[in-house]
Design a protein around this motif. Structure first.
Motif, PDB file in Angstrom:
ATOM      1  N   ALA A 127       0.832  -1.209   0.000  1.00  0.00           N
ATOM      2  CA  ALA A 127       0.000   0.000   0.000  1.00  0.00           C
ATOM      3  C   ALA A 127       0.865   1.257   0.000  1.00  0.00           C
ATOM      4  CB  ALA A 127      -0.929  -0.008   1.213  1.00  0.00           C
ATOM      5  N   LEU A 128       1.998   1.194   0.705  1.00  0.00           N
ATOM      6  CA  LEU A 128       2.886   2.354   0.764  1.00  0.00           C
ATOM      7  C   LEU A 128       3.489   2.664  -0.597  1.00  0.00           C
ATOM      8  CD1 LEU A 128       4.364   4.459   2.511  1.00  0.00           C
ATOM      9  CD2 LEU A 128       6.102   2.736   2.980  1.00  0.00           C
ATOM     10  N   GLN A 129       3.917   1.627  -1.316  1.00  0.00           N
ATOM     11  CA  GLN A 129       4.500   1.844  -2.641  1.00  0.00           C
ATOM     12  C   GLN A 129       3.433   2.259  -3.649  1.00  0.00           C
ATOM     13  OE1 GLN A 129       7.652   2.002  -3.139  1.00  0.00           O
ATOM     14  NE2 GLN A 129       8.206   1.281  -1.081  1.00  0.00           N
ATOM     15  N   THR A 130       2.221   1.715  -3.507  1.00  0.00           N
ATOM     16  CA  THR A 130       1.137   2.102  -4.411  1.00  0.00           C
ATOM     17  C   THR A 130       0.758   3.556  -4.220  1.00  0.00           C
ATOM     18  OG1 THR A 130       0.303  -0.177  -4.335  1.00  0.00           O
ATOM     19  CG2 THR A 130      -1.206   1.500  -5.161  1.00  0.00           C
ATOM     20  N   ALA A 131       0.863   4.041  -2.976  1.00  0.00           N
ATOM     21  CA  ALA A 131       0.508   5.438  -2.702  1.00  0.00           C
ATOM     22  C   ALA A 131       1.431   6.410  -3.418  1.00  0.00           C
ATOM     23  CB  ALA A 131       0.556   5.693  -1.197  1.00  0.00           C
ATOM     24  N   GLU A 132       2.612   5.956  -3.819  1.00  0.00           N
ATOM     25  CA  GLU A 132       3.527   6.848  -4.537  1.00  0.00           C
ATOM     26  C   GLU A 132       2.994   7.247  -5.910  1.00  0.00           C
ATOM     27  OE1 GLU A 132       6.244   8.267  -3.409  1.00  0.00           O
ATOM     28  OE2 GLU A 132       5.932   7.319  -1.447  1.00  0.00           O
ATOM     29  N   LYS A 133       1.993   6.516  -6.406  1.00  0.00           N
ATOM     30  CA  LYS A 133       1.398   6.876  -7.707  1.00  0.00           C
ATOM     31  C   LYS A 133       0.355   7.978  -7.591  1.00  0.00           C
ATOM     32  CE  LYS A 133       1.902   2.593 -10.365  1.00  0.00           C
ATOM     33  NZ  LYS A 133       1.168   1.590 -11.171  1.00  0.00           N
ATOM     34  N   GLN A 134      -0.085   8.270  -6.380  1.00  0.00           N
ATOM     35  CA  GLN A 134      -1.151   9.239  -6.190  1.00  0.00           C
ATOM     36  C   GLN A 134      -0.588  10.660  -6.097  1.00  0.00           C
ATOM     37  OE1 GLN A 134      -3.779   8.174  -3.014  1.00  0.00           O
ATOM     38  NE2 GLN A 134      -3.752   5.982  -3.505  1.00  0.00           N
ATOM     39  N   PRO A 135      -1.429  11.665  -6.459  1.00  0.00           N
ATOM     40  CA  PRO A 135      -0.969  13.054  -6.373  1.00  0.00           C
ATOM     41  C   PRO A 135      -0.667  13.456  -4.940  1.00  0.00           C
ATOM     42  CG  PRO A 135      -2.969  12.874  -7.700  1.00  0.00           C
ATOM     43  CD  PRO A 135      -2.782  11.546  -7.030  1.00  0.00           C
ATOM     44  N   LYS A 136       0.177  14.484  -4.804  1.00  0.00           N
ATOM     45  CA  LYS A 136       0.531  15.027  -3.504  1.00  0.00           C
ATOM     46  C   LYS A 136       0.224  16.510  -3.503  1.00  0.00           C
ATOM     47  CE  LYS A 136       4.331  11.714  -3.026  1.00  0.00           C
ATOM     48  NZ  LYS A 136       5.794  11.556  -2.897  1.00  0.00           N
ATOM     49  N   LEU A 137      -0.482  16.962  -2.488  1.00  0.00           N
ATOM     50  CA  LEU A 137      -0.870  18.365  -2.377  1.00  0.00           C
ATOM     51  C   LEU A 137      -0.308  18.923  -1.080  1.00  0.00           C
ATOM     52  CD1 LEU A 137      -2.538  20.768  -3.498  1.00  0.00           C
ATOM     53  CD2 LEU A 137      -4.460  19.918  -2.124  1.00  0.00           C
ATOM     54  N   ALA A 138       0.300  20.100  -1.183  1.00  0.00           N
ATOM     55  CA  ALA A 138       0.901  20.730  -0.008  1.00  0.00           C
ATOM     56  C   ALA A 138       0.687  22.227  -0.062  1.00  0.00           C
ATOM     57  CB  ALA A 138       2.390  20.411   0.068  1.00  0.00           C
ATOM     58  N   ALA A 139       0.552  22.834   1.092  1.00  0.00           N
ATOM     59  CA  ALA A 139       0.507  24.291   1.206  1.00  0.00           C
ATOM     60  C   ALA A 139       1.930  24.782   1.433  1.00  0.00           C
ATOM     61  CB  ALA A 139      -0.399  24.707   2.365  1.00  0.00           C
TER      62      ALA A 139
END
Length: 447
Positions: A285-297
Motif C-alpha cells: 500500500a505504501l509503494q502504491t501510494a507513490e502513484k497518487q498526487p501530492k498536495l501541499a501548502a
C-alpha cells in the motif's frame, strides 16, 4: 609519631590480604537469580531492547512526514563583476533588433528567508505510520523471542554446571570405593587370602580413575565460564550454585491436548513473522501510494538587500512573501514505482511462505520436545530401580570377595555397574530437566 612507621608497615601488609578477601567473595547463584541477572545484564538482550527504542523513533519519524516543514536560509554573495541585465535597444536609442546590456545591483548581496511546507494530501504518510507501528510491534515480539532464548540458554548453562558437579561427586564416590577395595586387598594380601595380582589390579583400577577426576574438575570451570558469559557476569567473578540436580515430577506442567495451537498463539517468533507478513502487505500500500498526487501548502517570507559597501545601517531590506498550493502529480517515473510495488508483492509472498514453514517447524518441535520429556521420565523411573539393584549387587559381591568366594574381577564389574547405573540416572535427570526447559520455550511459556 614513633609508632607511625609500624602502623604504615602493618597497613601495607594487610592491603594485599584485603584485596584477596575481596576477590575471594563468591556470588551465591540460584537458577532463578541467574535468569533475573541475565535479563538485566545479557548483552544480546540489551541490543534487542535498544532495537525497540529505535522502532519507537521510526514511528515518530513516520508521523513527522505529515507535519509542517520549516526551513530558514541565509546567503551572502560578493560580485567581482556585477550582475547583467538586458533591455530592448529602443530604450537607449539603439535599433529594434539590438539589445542593451546593463550591470545592476551592488557588489554585496544579502538574502534571508523562512520557507514553510505543510502536506495536505499525501497517501503515503498514513501508510508509512501504520507500517512503522507494525514494525514496532514486530520488534517487541523479537525482543520477547530473544528474552526467551536467553532464559533458555541460562537455564541450560546452569544445568550443565550442575551435572558436571554431580559427575565429579559421583566419580569421587567411585574413587572412594576403589580406595577402600585397594585397602582391603592389601589387608587380605597380608593375611594370605588374596593374590598379589588382585592387589595390583585394584591399584591400576584406582589410578585409571584419577585422570577423569582432573578432566571433570576442569570442565566445571569451563561450564561456569559459559554460564557467567551467558548471564553477563564478569569472568573474574566467582560463582557458587545453590540449586541441585534433582527430579521432581510434580513440578512438570503437562501441556494441553492441542499443544501445537497453544504454541502458535504464545510463541513470540511466530507472532513476529505474522506481523512481518502484515508489514509487507502495508509496504504494498505504501509503494502504491507513490502513484497518487501530492498536495501541499507552501509559503515563503524573505528579505534581500544589495550595496557596494558594508554600512549595514544604510541598507534597504524590502520583504517579499507568498502563500500557495503545490500539486505534484506523478506521470512517469521510469517504471521505478511499478518495480517497487512488484518487489513488495514478492516480499509478501516470501513472508507467507516463511510463516507456513515456521508453523510446520513448531509442530515438529512440539512433538519432539514432548517425546524427549516422556523418554527422560521413563529412563528416570527405570534407573531408580537399577541403582537399587546395583547397590545390592555390589554389597553382596564385596562381602563374598572379602570371604574369598568371589574374584577381584567380579568386584570390579559390580563397582563399575553401580557407577554406570548412577551415571545413567544422573544423565536421565539432566536430560529431563533440559527437555523441560526446551519444552517451555517451544510452547511459548517463557514470558
Amino acid at each position: 609519631m614513633k609508632y607511625l612507621p609500624n602502623i604504615v608497615g602493618l597497613l601495607l601488609t594487610l592491603l594485599p590480604l584485603l584485596g584477596t578477601m575481596v576477590q575471594a567473595q563468591v556470588r551465591q547463584l540460584t537458577m532463578e537469580n541467574a535468569v533475573k541477572l541475565a535479563i538485566d545484564k545479557n548483552r544480546d538482550l540489551q541490543v534487542a531492547t535498544l532495537e525497540t527504542s529505535k522502532a519507537t523513533q521510526k514511528v515518530q519519524e513516520a508521523r513527522g512526514y505529515g507535519l509542517p516543514t520549516v526551513a530558514a536560509s541565509a546567503q551572502y554573495l560578493y560580485y567581482f563583476n556585477k550582475q547583467v541585465s538586458f533591455l530592448p535597444g529602443s530604450f537607449v536609442g539603439l535599433g529594434e533588433d539590438q539589445l542593451a546590456m546593463f550591470r545592476v545591483g551592488g557588489s554585496n548581496t544579502f538574502l534571508g528567508g523562512v520557507a514553510v511546507s505543510q502536506p495536505l494530501f499525501q497517501a503515503s504518510v498514513r501508510s508509512g505510520i501504520k507500517a512503522a507501528q507494525i514494525d514496532g510491534l514486530a520488534t517487541d515480539q523479537a525482543l520477547a523471542d530473544v528474552r526467551a532464548t536467553v532464559v533458555t540458554d541460562v537455564k541450560k548453562a546452569y544445568l550443565d554446571v550442575l551435572i558436571t558437579q554431580e559427575q565429579l561427586r559421583l566419580h569421587q564416590q567411585s574413587i572412594a570405593r576403589n580406595e577402600q577395595a585397594l585397602k582391603d586387598s592389601r589387608s587380605l594380601l597380608a593375611q594370605g587370602r588374596a593374590s598379589r595380582v588382585d592387589t595390583l589390579r585394584a591399584y591400576v583400577t584406582l589410578e585409571n580413575l584419577r585422570p577423569t577426576l582432573i578432566q571433570l574438575t576442569n570442565r566445571i570451570g569451563i561450564t561456569k565460564t559459559v554460564l557467567k558469559r551467558t548471564v553477563g557476569l564478569d569472568e573474574r567473578e566467582g560463582i557458587e550454585l545453590q540449586d541441585s540436580l534433582r527430579y521432581d515430577d510434580a513440578l512438570f506442567v503437562s501441556p494441553s491436548t492441542d499443544a501445537f495451537l497453544d504454541a502458535i498463539q504464545a510463541r513470540p517468533d511466530v507472532r513476529r513473522v505474522e506481523l512481518v507478513e502484515q508489514l509487507n502487505r502495508e509496504q504494498i500500500a505504501l509503494q502504491t501510494a507513490e502513484k497518487q498526487p501530492k498536495l501541499a501548502a507552501i509559503g515563503l517570507v524573505q528579505s534581500q538587500s544589495q550595496a557596494n559597501n558594508f554600512r549595514l545601517g544604510d541598507y534597504q531590506w524590502p520583504v517579499s512573501s507568498y502563500l500557495g498550493l503545490q500539486l505534484n502529480v506523478p506521470i512517469f517515473t521510469g517504471f521505478r514505482t511499478n518495480s517497487r510495488i512488484q518487489q513488495a508483492h514478492i516480499t509478501r509472498q516470501q513472508s507467507e511462505t516463511q510463516l507456513a514453514n515456521l508453523k510446520e517447524i513448531v509442530r515438529a518441535q512440539v512433538k519432539i520436545s514432548l517425546a524427549n520429556v516422556q523418554e527422560a521420565r521413563l529412563r528416570i523411573q527405570t534407573q531408580q530401580q537399577t541403582i537399587s539393584v546395583a547397590e545390592l549387587g555390589y554389597r553382596i559381591v564385596r562381602d563374598r570377595w572379602k570371604q574369598g568366594i568371589s574374584s577381584r574381577l567380579e568386584l570390579t564389574d559390580a563397582e563399575l555397574s553401580l557407577t554406570q547405573a548412577k551415571s545413567n540416572y544422573l544423565q536421565a535427570v539432566y536430560d529431563y530437566l533440559t527437555a523441560a526447559v526446551d519444552l517451555d520455550k517451544v510452547l511459548g511459556r517463557i514470558k
